[in-house]
Design a protein around this motif. Sequence first.
Motif, PDB file in Angstrom:
ATOM      1  N   ALA A  89       0.841  -1.203   0.000  1.00 10.74           N
ATOM      2  CA  ALA A  89       0.000   0.000   0.000  1.00 10.74           C
ATOM      3  C   ALA A  89       0.874   1.250   0.000  1.00 10.74           C
ATOM      4  O   ALA A  89       1.790   1.383   0.814  1.00 10.74           O
ATOM      5  N   GLY A  90       0.583   2.158  -0.944  1.00  7.22           N
ATOM      6  CA  GLY A  90       1.327   3.409  -1.025  1.00  7.22           C
ATOM      7  C   GLY A  90       2.443   3.422  -2.038  1.00  7.22           C
ATOM      8  O   GLY A  90       3.031   4.472  -2.307  1.00  7.22           O
ATOM      9  N   ALA A  91       2.774   2.256  -2.619  1.00  5.18           N
ATOM     10  CA  ALA A  91       3.817   2.188  -3.640  1.00  5.18           C
ATOM     11  C   ALA A  91       3.211   2.493  -5.010  1.00  5.18           C
ATOM     12  O   ALA A  91       2.002   2.718  -5.141  1.00  5.18           O
ATOM     13  N   ASP A  92       4.045   2.496  -6.034  1.00  2.46           N
ATOM     14  CA  ASP A  92       3.571   2.742  -7.397  1.00  2.46           C
ATOM     15  C   ASP A  92       4.318   1.868  -8.388  1.00  2.46           C
ATOM     16  O   ASP A  92       5.376   1.298  -8.080  1.00  2.46           O
ATOM     17  N   LEU A  93       3.738   1.772  -9.583  1.00  2.71           N
ATOM     18  CA  LEU A  93       4.246   0.908 -10.636  1.00  2.71           C
ATOM     19  C   LEU A  93       5.107   1.660 -11.644  1.00  2.71           C
ATOM     20  O   LEU A  93       4.820   2.805 -12.009  1.00  2.71           O
ATOM     21  N   GLY A  94       6.134   0.965 -12.136  1.00  2.00           N
ATOM     22  CA  GLY A  94       6.756   1.327 -13.400  1.00  2.00           C
ATOM     23  C   GLY A  94       6.101   0.492 -14.479  1.00  2.00           C
ATOM     24  O   GLY A  94       5.912  -0.726 -14.308  1.00  2.00           O
ATOM     25  N   VAL A  95       5.714   1.115 -15.585  1.00  3.10           N
ATOM     26  CA  VAL A  95       5.021   0.424 -16.671  1.00  3.10           C
ATOM     27  C   VAL A  95       5.918   0.463 -17.912  1.00  3.10           C
ATOM     28  O   VAL A  95       6.245   1.534 -18.409  1.00  3.10           O
ATOM     29  N   THR A  96       6.313  -0.703 -18.382  1.00  2.00           N
ATOM     30  CA  THR A  96       7.184  -0.812 -19.548  1.00  2.00           C
ATOM     31  C   THR A  96       6.389  -1.267 -20.760  1.00  2.00           C
ATOM     32  O   THR A  96       5.659  -2.253 -20.695  1.00  2.00           O
ATOM     33  N   ILE A  97       6.533  -0.536 -21.848  1.00  2.00           N
ATOM     34  CA  ILE A  97       5.939  -0.899 -23.138  1.00  2.00           C
ATOM     35  C   ILE A  97       7.091  -1.078 -24.111  1.00  2.00           C
ATOM     36  O   ILE A  97       7.940  -0.187 -24.225  1.00  2.00           O
TER      37      ILE A  97
END
Length: 303
Positions: A89-97
């Motif tokens: 909870a409270g973290a975030d994602l790196g999104v790779t395309i």
Amino acid sequence: MAQPIAYWEGTWIPRSELTIPLNDAGFQLGTTIAEQCRTFNGKVFRLDQHLDRLWKSLEIVDVQSPESRESLIDVIHQIIEHNYPLLPAGADLGVTIFITPGSMDQLYRPHKTGRLAVHTQMVAFDTFASLYEAGQALIVPKTRQTPVDCWPRELKVRSRVHYYLADLEAKRDDPAARAVLLDHEGYVMEATTANIAKYHPDTGLELPPADLVLPGISIATLEKLADELAIPVRHRQLTPEDFATADEVLLTSTSPCIVPCNQWNGKPISVGKPGPIFKRLIAAWEEMVGVDIRKQAERFAQK
């Protein structure tokens, strides 16, 4: 327990099963068009700008996306919807395309359709959390930026061996340092995987010419925030001496957003501490996205 998923060639698979064929041109030649986005509170940041750059890169290498832009946006939102709740909870994602041209035996077929993947991971907070207070050391190595006439600046691909060599050279002098690349005329272009800017009260915020560096999403955001804060911004050719005598030097990239720099070629930048312009800009960024970026990074750096 639910596992992160990935999207590969039109199919949802467990992220752990994402692989690339050995005969893929993206693997063999490094012609992998890639975009790295991140979320704030689970919402992807500046997706339209990232996709604009992705489509420009595809145009340059004459590869077509197997998904329409609208379909790809839907895929990105679906993967975030599934993978974001799996984070602490409270973290975030790196999104790779990323999109490759496909197999080597079809490499030069005109307007070929590439192979597409989308995957995520928690933002690598541990790689930059300490830099908001300590600052990033910078070194100018002998390795130079590739000339514009052999590498279009709009092209964002993973074939970046000159970045690797530049950082390798810099870290021989200082293991904590990061390389800054000059062009062949000796002007500052960018750091490895980051745009660069300098600040001095007499000149305001100065950046290398926009047509000579990768069009970064984060540096464009920095310019917008600076304008809102009435900090003067301009682009011009900048020398290493311009940076060595700056009051502040900043790096911008997707995950950390803004990083202050404390050394230039082994000597302190001003007093060697993050300065007031950095603090104003990062505070404005945090207000814009509704996340305390620095505290979030510190909290999850050890996860």
